[in-house]
Design an enzyme around this catalytic site. Structure first.
Site, PDB file in Angstrom:
ATOM      1  N   CYS A 150       0.846  -1.295   0.102  1.00 19.16           N
ATOM      2  CA  CYS A 150       0.042   0.122   0.095  1.00 19.16           C
ATOM      3  C   CYS A 150       0.810   1.242  -0.063  1.00 19.16           C
ATOM      4  CB  CYS A 150      -0.913   0.093   1.148  1.00 19.16           C
ATOM      5  SG  CYS A 150      -2.010  -1.397   1.426  1.00 19.16           S
ATOM      6  N   TYR A 199      14.026  -1.764  -3.861  1.00 23.38           N
ATOM      7  CA  TYR A 199      13.113  -2.402  -4.733  1.00 23.38           C
ATOM      8  C   TYR A 199      12.080  -1.345  -4.780  1.00 23.38           C
ATOM      9  CZ  TYR A 199      10.287  -5.635  -7.215  1.00 23.38           C
ATOM     10  OH  TYR A 199       9.325  -6.363  -8.055  1.00 23.38           O
ATOM     11  N   ASN A 259      -0.926   1.075   5.700  1.00 20.59           N
ATOM     12  CA  ASN A 259       0.194   0.489   5.086  1.00 20.59           C
ATOM     13  C   ASN A 259       0.881  -0.410   5.953  1.00 20.59           C
ATOM     14  OD1 ASN A 259       1.968  -0.011   2.948  1.00 20.59           O
ATOM     15  ND2 ASN A 259       3.312   1.807   3.667  1.00 20.59           N
ATOM     16  N   GLY A 260       1.042  -1.470   5.487  1.00 20.66           N
ATOM     17  CA  GLY A 260       1.731  -2.557   6.365  1.00 20.66           C
ATOM     18  C   GLY A 260       0.925  -3.719   6.619  1.00 20.66           C
ATOM     19  N   CYS A 267      13.853 -11.157   5.684  1.00 21.90           N
ATOM     20  CA  CYS A 267      13.573 -11.871   4.808  1.00 21.90           C
ATOM     21  C   CYS A 267      14.814 -12.506   4.188  1.00 21.90           C
ATOM     22  CB  CYS A 267      12.760 -11.230   3.428  1.00 21.90           C
ATOM     23  SG  CYS A 267      13.519  -9.815   2.796  1.00 21.90           S
ATOM     24  N   ASP A 318      19.892  -6.819 -11.466  1.00 25.77           N
ATOM     25  CA  ASP A 318      18.553  -6.913 -10.794  1.00 25.77           C
ATOM     26  C   ASP A 318      18.517  -6.681  -9.407  1.00 25.77           C
ATOM     27  OD1 ASP A 318      15.875  -6.844 -11.145  1.00 25.77           O
ATOM     28  OD2 ASP A 318      15.665  -9.100 -12.090  1.00 25.77           O
ATOM     29  N   GLY A 349       0.838   0.056  -5.122  1.00 26.12           N
ATOM     30  CA  GLY A 349      -0.264  -0.661  -5.208  1.00 26.12           C
ATOM     31  C   GLY A 349      -1.346  -0.248  -6.339  1.00 26.12           C
TER      32      GLY A 349
HETATM   33  S1  SF4 Z   1      10.828  -9.030   5.733  1.00 29.44           S
HETATM   34 FE1  SF4 Z   1      12.010  -8.120   4.109  1.00 29.44          FE
HETATM   35  S2  SF4 Z   1      10.434  -7.233   3.007  1.00 29.44           S
HETATM   36 FE2  SF4 Z   1       9.466  -7.550   4.902  1.00 29.44          FE
HETATM   37  S3  SF4 Z   1       9.651  -5.862   6.086  1.00 29.44           S
HETATM   38 FE3  SF4 Z   1      11.608  -7.053   6.725  1.00 29.44          FE
HETATM   39  S4  SF4 Z   1      12.868  -6.396   4.781  1.00 29.44           S
HETATM   40 FE4  SF4 Z   1      11.115  -5.586   4.205  1.00 29.44          FE
END
Ligand code: SF4
Length: 475
Positions: free
Chosen positions: A12, A252, A112-113, A450, A355, A38
């Site tokens: 969002c 990104y 947002n979130g 992540c 990329d 979004g």
């Molecule tokens: S897990 Fe990755 S994509 Fe999700 S908030 Fe943390 S850094 Fe961002």
């Protein structure tokens, strides 16, 4: 940036303004500049003059507000939202802002979130008699506010916020006030600005530039700001903890002309490219970036290595969303429709293709093949993030762990699968250094979950049987 086909989607963007006669129109322009966050739904609620009016719909901002809807949205305050549907799924009912009317007064919410304890809270609220209108995680805040015993709205909001866990940047509009809140970890960006006497707030500062507003400051994690005719008040609803702003905003999502937490995105991405050049140099004739997010990175890589940067891939900006379907077959077709190699640039050349990430690997493989078919003699893939090995629970739809290629494959195995001559990812330390946060400890200021699996908050929770006790969240 190939968000829709890569499987990495922002959820969002939010925009709000207080104290301007053209509030709805300015919100429209603000949302338009946040459209990259979004594309599945958009909405605006206006108020501040004793009543709340709204218009929302499925589609792009220009599609939702195409027939003079703005003209009837009169008021000197507005909040708006662009949505990519993950939590709670799609559909008109989940398009925000969500509007709740009750005898005690109306209230509109834009979020947002993603709340990681939304299911627990919803279960408990339903046990206590709440009836939900949507499947969105956002709605729990409205019910928590409504059920709070605090005597005034500001205190009810503060109390309700303490129950939420996860990522949230909230805008709340009532008939007479606007509230702004950011979660204690500050996962999502949220900036404050001024336009003359008016106050503005947006997910990204590019929304300020488009309406001629000036940047004032970041909303602090754990801060609740209240704006009304008497002025602005700031209070904390949670104690200070170290910030965990999403790394993917830099890699990104955010637009290159935005500053996130005071850091310009284009500059950060160029630095990612320079760092990638230090960590993974290669002999090549030309550097190219996958548009849009990797162009800045490719420029940085080219500058640092002395290999010329060229526009080796062109994005077709006029592909309708109709073609972007979530099935694998159509996703692959989507890559072809959205990207074209520039034969004159890559034919007979050793190409460095930059990329931002590899999620499932299918998009990277397509692009590598595309470059080879256009005559590239070698394709070296450089990725400006560490491997994504864990799902995100904070509002970025990164797919499940099983779908993440780096969760189950080594770098060499991924290289073979995407058919590249070489492949390198940026290191975690390099990522933080390039963004300008040399400390790589858990309190570095960024979420890296992540890449590491170390989530800054509890995920899920014990949700055993009937959840009777009101439980405030630990941060
Ligand atoms: S897990 Fe990755 S994509 Fe999700 S908030 Fe943390 S850094 Fe961002």
């Amino acid at each position: 940036m190939l968000a829709e086909i890569k499987g990495l989607n922002e959820e969002c963007g939010i925009f709000g303004i207080w104290g301007h006669e053209e509030a709805a129109t300015l919100t429209y322009y603000g949302l338009h500049s946040l459209q990259h966050r979004g594309q599945e739904g958009a909405g605006i609620v206006v108020g501040g003059n004793g009543t709340l009016q709204f218009h929302k719909g499925l589609g792009l901002v220009t599609e939702v507000f195409s027939r003079g809807e703005l003209e009837r949205l009169t008021g000197m305050a507005a909040i708006g939202h662009v949505r990519y549907s993950t939590a709670g799924g799609g559909g008109y009912a989940n398009v925000q802002p969500l509007l709740f009317r009750s005898q005690g007064g109306s209230l509109a919410l834009a979020h947002n979130g993603n709340l990681v304890n939304a299911d627990e809270l919803r279960f408990r609220l339903e046990q206590q008699g709440s009836i939900f209108q949507t499947t969105s995680d956002t709605e729990v805040l409205a019910h928590l506010i409504k059920r709070s015993d605090e005597p005034i709205l500001k205190e009810r909001i503060k109390e309700a916020l303490t129950h939420l866990r996860g990522a949230f940047a909230f805008l709340i509009l009532t008939e007479t006030e606007m509230y702004i809140a950011l979660d204690p970890h500050g996962f999502r960006p949220l900036s404050l600005g001024r336009l003359g006497e008016a106050y503005v707030v947006a997910s990204e500062t590019c929304a300020f530039d488009v309406i001629g507003a000036t940047y004032e400051r970041e909303v602090e994690p754990g801060e609740l700001i209240m704006i009304n005719k008497q002025g602005v008040r700031s209070e904390r609803f949670a104690p200070k903890v170290s910030r965990s702003i999403c790394s993917m905003e830099y890699i990104y999502f955010a637009r290159p002309d935005s500053n996130v937490d005071g850091i310009n995105i284009h500059t950060a991405r160029k630095n990612l490219g320079k760092q990638l050049a230090v960590e993974a140099p290669v002999a090549a004739d030309v550097v190219t970036g996958v548009p849009d997010s990797s162009i800045s990175v490719a420029i940085g890589y080219a500058e640092a290595t002395g290999i010329p940067y060229e526009l080796g891939l062109i994005k077709n900006r006029y592909v309708g969303r109709t073609f972007i379907q979530p099935s694998q077959a159509l996703r692959e077709q989507g890559v072809k429709m959205k990207l074209s190699p520039v034969r004159g640039v890559v034919a007979g050349k050793r190409v460095v293709m930059v990329d931002d990430s590899i999620v499932r690997g299918t998009t990277s493989k397509r692009i590598v093949r595309m470059l080879r078919e256009a005559g590239a003699t070698e394709v070296h893939v450089r990725i400006s993030s560490p491997p994504i090995t864990h799902p995100c629970f904070y509002g970025i739809d990164t797919s499940t762990k099983e779908e993440l290629i780096a969760a189950t494959h080594t770098v060499e195995e991924i290289r073979q699968l995407i058919e590249a001559d070489s492949l390198a990812f940026l290191s975690q330390k390099g990522l933080l250094q390039a963004i300008g946060r040399p400390d790589d400890s858990p309190s570095c200021g960024q979420c890296l979950a992540c890449f590491t699996g170390q989530y800054p908050t509890k995920i899920g929770g014990e949700y055993v049987g009937t959840f009777v006790q009101t439980s405030r969240c630990e941060y």
